[in-house]
Design an enzyme around this catalytic site. Structure first.
Site, PDB file in Angstrom:
ATOM      1  N   LYS A 220      17.335  24.756 -10.702  1.00 44.44           N
ATOM      2  CA  LYS A 220      16.316  25.053 -11.711  1.00 44.44           C
ATOM      3  C   LYS A 220      15.505  23.823 -12.083  1.00 44.44           C
ATOM      4  O   LYS A 220      15.923  22.686 -11.850  1.00 44.44           O
ATOM      5  CB  LYS A 220      16.975  25.689 -12.945  1.00 44.44           C
ATOM      6  N   ARG A 255      26.994  30.179 -11.410  1.00 42.97           N
ATOM      7  CA  ARG A 255      26.074  30.887 -10.510  1.00 42.97           C
ATOM      8  C   ARG A 255      25.290  29.837  -9.716  1.00 42.97           C
ATOM      9  O   ARG A 255      24.507  29.092 -10.308  1.00 42.97           O
ATOM     10  CB  ARG A 255      25.145  31.775 -11.342  1.00 42.97           C
TER      11      ARG A 255
HETATM   12  C1  YH5 Z   1      21.157  32.698 -14.811  1.00 40.04           C
HETATM   13  O1  YH5 Z   1      20.979  31.549 -15.208  1.00 40.04           O
HETATM   14  N1  YH5 Z   1      19.189  32.922 -13.190  1.00 40.04           N
HETATM   15  S1  YH5 Z   1      17.401  34.027 -11.462  1.00 40.04           S
HETATM   16  C2  YH5 Z   1      14.016  29.204 -10.953  1.00 40.04           C
HETATM   17  C3  YH5 Z   1      14.347  28.213 -10.065  1.00 40.04           C
HETATM   18  C4  YH5 Z   1      15.561  28.203  -9.421  1.00 40.04           C
HETATM   19  C5  YH5 Z   1      16.462  29.223  -9.677  1.00 40.04           C
HETATM   20  C6  YH5 Z   1      13.314  26.746  -8.581  1.00 40.04           C
HETATM   21  N2  YH5 Z   1      19.614  35.021 -12.630  1.00 40.04           N
HETATM   22  C7  YH5 Z   1      20.306  33.335 -13.868  1.00 40.04           C
HETATM   23  O2  YH5 Z   1      18.182  31.340 -10.318  1.00 40.04           O
HETATM   24  N3  YH5 Z   1      21.608  35.358 -13.972  1.00 40.04           N
HETATM   25  C8  YH5 Z   1      18.794  33.972 -12.472  1.00 40.04           C
HETATM   26  O3  YH5 Z   1      13.434  27.223  -9.868  1.00 40.04           O
HETATM   27  C9  YH5 Z   1      20.569  34.645 -13.493  1.00 40.04           C
HETATM   28  N4  YH5 Z   1      22.193  33.453 -15.275  1.00 40.04           N
HETATM   29  C10 YH5 Z   1      22.408  34.743 -14.872  1.00 40.04           C
HETATM   30  N5  YH5 Z   1      23.445  35.411 -15.389  1.00 40.04           N
HETATM   31  C11 YH5 Z   1      16.607  32.439 -11.700  1.00 40.04           C
HETATM   32  C12 YH5 Z   1      17.067  31.353 -10.808  1.00 40.04           C
HETATM   33  C13 YH5 Z   1      16.116  30.256 -10.549  1.00 40.04           C
HETATM   34  C14 YH5 Z   1      14.901  30.225 -11.189  1.00 40.04           C
END
Ligand code: YH5
Length: 276
Positions: A220, A255
């Site tokens: 993230k 996660r």
């Molecule tokens: C979470 O924290 N996150 S989807 C933006 C990014 C990288 C990754 C490059 N689903 C979560 O993973 N479910 C997502 O920038 C989730 N907790 C739970 N429970 C977003 C994601 C991401 C977004």
């Protein structure tokens, strides 16, 4: 223990949840079937690396993302869940905010519902209450399309803890066993870096709410920003470090995109850290 549709998931040590995005931008180079095969291969590899949960998502919830129509989301995730259930001995989680997708995923064998919208859609709580799967209630301020525009809180930790507690108590009052509920502060979902840091430093307090904590910080922008503006492709070590710190602070489910690397780091931590 987290009760995932009758399957007990032990949480005496951290469990890694592997992210399986089945959006066209993830595994789509050669069309639908090629995309599905690639997703299955990736899930198998994550399980072989030690993932205890595979989180299947067909709706991009990245900042700025547009909503995905219901039928499109169903077409993406349900065939993958069915194949995974037939092939793999692992808890399957569905990352969705739509009650109709939750229900179809439960029917396809999902053992966990992971809702970044914290079950706020009409009918979501009812779908959870009528089944036996585990649920992760996540906090988000706003909607994915605009949540990062101007996040604002008077007291981010108190507000997130309050929301999570209310949602969990609502579930319990509708008959959902406490053993089926996990909570997640929702890193990056309507939060500035300062909000994310305040929440991360409060993980021990959030863990004390009495439900297992799930933490998702993998790749993230929080990691990229702390590393001086790193692109997504260069956030691996930072993401792994954050997962280890989260586990030490009491997170029970991590996660992550990079299961093997995260498992390695947790194994070394466990071996080297003085045991309580
Ligand atoms: C979470 O924290 N996150 S989807 C933006 C990014 C990288 C990754 C490059 N689903 C979560 O993973 N479910 C997502 O920038 C989730 N907790 C739970 N429970 C977003 C994601 C991401 C977004």
């Amino acid at each position: 223990m987290l009760d995932c549709a009758g399957r007990p998931l032990r949480l005496d040590g951290p469990v890694v949840m592997g992210v399986l995005n089945v959006t066209p931008d993830s595994f789509s180079d050669g069309g639908r079937h090629a995309g599905e095969a690639a997703a299955l291969a990736h899930a198998r590899a994550m399980v072989a690396s030690g993932a205890g949960i595979i989180d299947v998502g067909g709706e991009s919830t990245r900042p700025g993302a547009d909503p995905v129509p219901l039928q499109q989301e169903l077409d993406r995730v349900i065939p993958v869940l069915e194949r995974l259930r037939a092939e793999l001995d692992v808890v399957l989680s569905i990352d969705t905010s739509k009650p109709a997708v939750m229900q179809a995923a439960l029917d396809a064998g999902a053992g966990m519902i992971n809702d970044v919208n914290g079950l706020r859609a009409p009918g979501a709580v009812e779908v959870v209450a009528s089944g036996t799967a585990a649920v992760c209630v996540m906090h988000m301020q706003g909607q994915p399309r605009s949540m990062q525009e101007r996040p604002h809180y008077a007291d981010v930790v108190a507000e997130v803890a309050d929301f999570l507690t209310r949602q969990a108590e609502g579930l319990v009052s509708r008959g959902v066993a406490r053993e089926r509920i996990a909570l997640d502060p929702g890193f990056g979902f309507g939060k500035t870096l300062e909000h994310n840091l305040a929440l991360f430093r409060s993980l021990p307090g959030l863990a004390a709410l009495g439900y297992p904590l799930l933490v998702g910080v993998s790749r993230k922008s929080m990691i990229g920003t702390l590393l001086g503006g790193r692109p997504v492709s260069e956030r691996l070590a930072g993401s792994v470090a954050a997962a280890v710190v989260a586990a030490r602070a009491g997170a029970r489910i991590l996660r992550v995109h990079d299961v093997r690397e995260t498992m390695d780091a947790l194994t070394i931590q466990r071996a080297l850290e003085p045991q309580q």
